[in-house]
Design an enzyme around this catalytic site. Structure first.
Site, PDB file in Angstrom:
ATOM      1  N   SER A 153     -89.738 -38.491 -31.630  1.00  0.00           N
ATOM      2  CA  SER A 153     -90.075 -40.094 -31.816  1.00  0.00           C
ATOM      3  C   SER A 153     -91.195 -40.339 -30.978  1.00  0.00           C
ATOM      4  CB  SER A 153     -88.855 -40.654 -32.101  1.00  0.00           C
ATOM      5  OG  SER A 153     -89.101 -41.830 -32.658  1.00  0.00           O
ATOM      6  N   HIS A 265     -84.829 -38.543 -39.766  1.00  0.00           N
ATOM      7  CA  HIS A 265     -85.301 -38.937 -38.415  1.00  0.00           C
ATOM      8  C   HIS A 265     -84.101 -38.424 -37.504  1.00  0.00           C
ATOM      9  CE1 HIS A 265     -88.005 -40.824 -35.665  1.00  0.00           C
ATOM     10  NE2 HIS A 265     -87.063 -41.296 -35.157  1.00  0.00           N
TER      11      HIS A 265
END
Length: 307
Positions: A153, A265
């Site tokens: 990320s 994610h």
């Protein structure tokens, strides 16, 4: 850091010893020698104090030098701590130092510290990370010629950013990365992040979005890179990983791209167990290949496709 999580109970005053309630990992602890770590702090640019940790490689012997991998957390407004983490143990178990730190922008140190990188991603936070690496390689047991960098990320963004700024790392691995903030803005579910951090939308803060995008500097990259991406990630959509893969391909940089189905994610924390372990295995093999020269084994053991 060297003991997987269990549940304990204590009174509020701390006057009595903690009492352990669970032993979920007792059997596993008998089979595996977890690597210990040590905490240190250092002064970075602007005399800002940064907290960091160094996890020892398995089989450590005094007098020998070992590769080191820098781990960068996501967020950026999150933080590492002294808890047990499978990813750190994964690489330490392969005989590598694992360096992790909470550069400015991290949470847990107050609002001022967290906001220091607002509209400045890749500036002082980059310097904080490089200062930690400089301190680590000053040790006689760290091999400065065998350095790796990884993160997910924000850590994926920073991994790519670092490889556009320096060639000191021999290998990189990026998860759920962002390399083009303009296109990311149009595909992600988290536009409010950059609206706050970059002082507006792309059409309001065009220079910020462009100048903080690693894709602008892709021609500077020389570091072999493994890209790991979840196909159902709507926070850091797969498009950015595809852009980075193509950019490195066009510049003849060694690169591999692994796409995980049915994953989002949170792949590194949740999801199908075999996908989680496959990911850890690939990361370990990638750094072993480039940092430990274990070339005969890596490609023979990595599956060619994910089903």
């Amino acid at each position: 850091m060297d003991s997987p999580t269990e549940l304990y109970i204590s009174d509020l005053t701390g006057a009595t010893p903690e009492r352990q309630l669970t032993s979920f990992n007792a059997a596993l602890n008998k089979e595996i020698a977890w690597s210990p770590g040590e905490r240190f702090t250092y002064k970075s640019v602007g005399d800002v104090e940064i907290e960091a940790w160094l996890v020892k490689p398995y089989g450590y012997e005094a007098g020998k030098k070992y590769p080191l991998v820098l781990y960068i957390h996501g967020g950026p407004h999150s933080a590492y701590n002294e808890g047990w983490f499978d990813e750190f143990q994964n690489l330490a178990g392969a005989g590598m130092w694992v360096l992790y730190t909470n550069p400015r922008g991290s949470s847990g140190y107050g609002g001022e510290f967290s906001n220091m990188i607002r509209n400045r991603w890749g500036d002082e936070d980059y310097m904080d990370l490089m200062k930690a690496v400089d301190l680590a390689i000053a040790r006689p047991d760290v091999d400065a010629t065998r350095l790796g960098v990884t993160g997910g990320s924000y850590g994926g963004f920073m991994t790519a950013w670092i490889t556009t700024r320096t060639n000191r790392f021999k290998a990189a691995q990026a998860d759920r990365m962002i390399v083009n903030w303009v296109s990311w803005y149009g595909t992600s579910d988290a536009q409010t992040l950059t609206e706050g951090e970059f002082l507006g939308t792309p059409w309001q803060s065009w220079d910020s979005y462009i100048n903080m995008s690693p894709i602008k500097y892709a021609d500077k990259v020389k570091t072999p890179t493994l890209i790991v991406q979840s196909e159902e990630d709507y926070r850091a959509p797969i498009e950015d990983a595809e852009q980075w893969y193509m950019a490195l391909q066009k510049h003849n940089v060694p690169v591999e791209f692994v796409r995980y189905p049915r994953s989002n994610h949170d792949l590194s924390r949740t999801g199908e167990p075999w996908l989680l372990t496959d990911r850890l295995s690939r990361i370990r093999q990638w750094f072993s290949y480039w940092l430990k020269d274990e070339k005969p084994n890596r490609r023979a053991t990595v599956p060619t496709a994910i089903q």
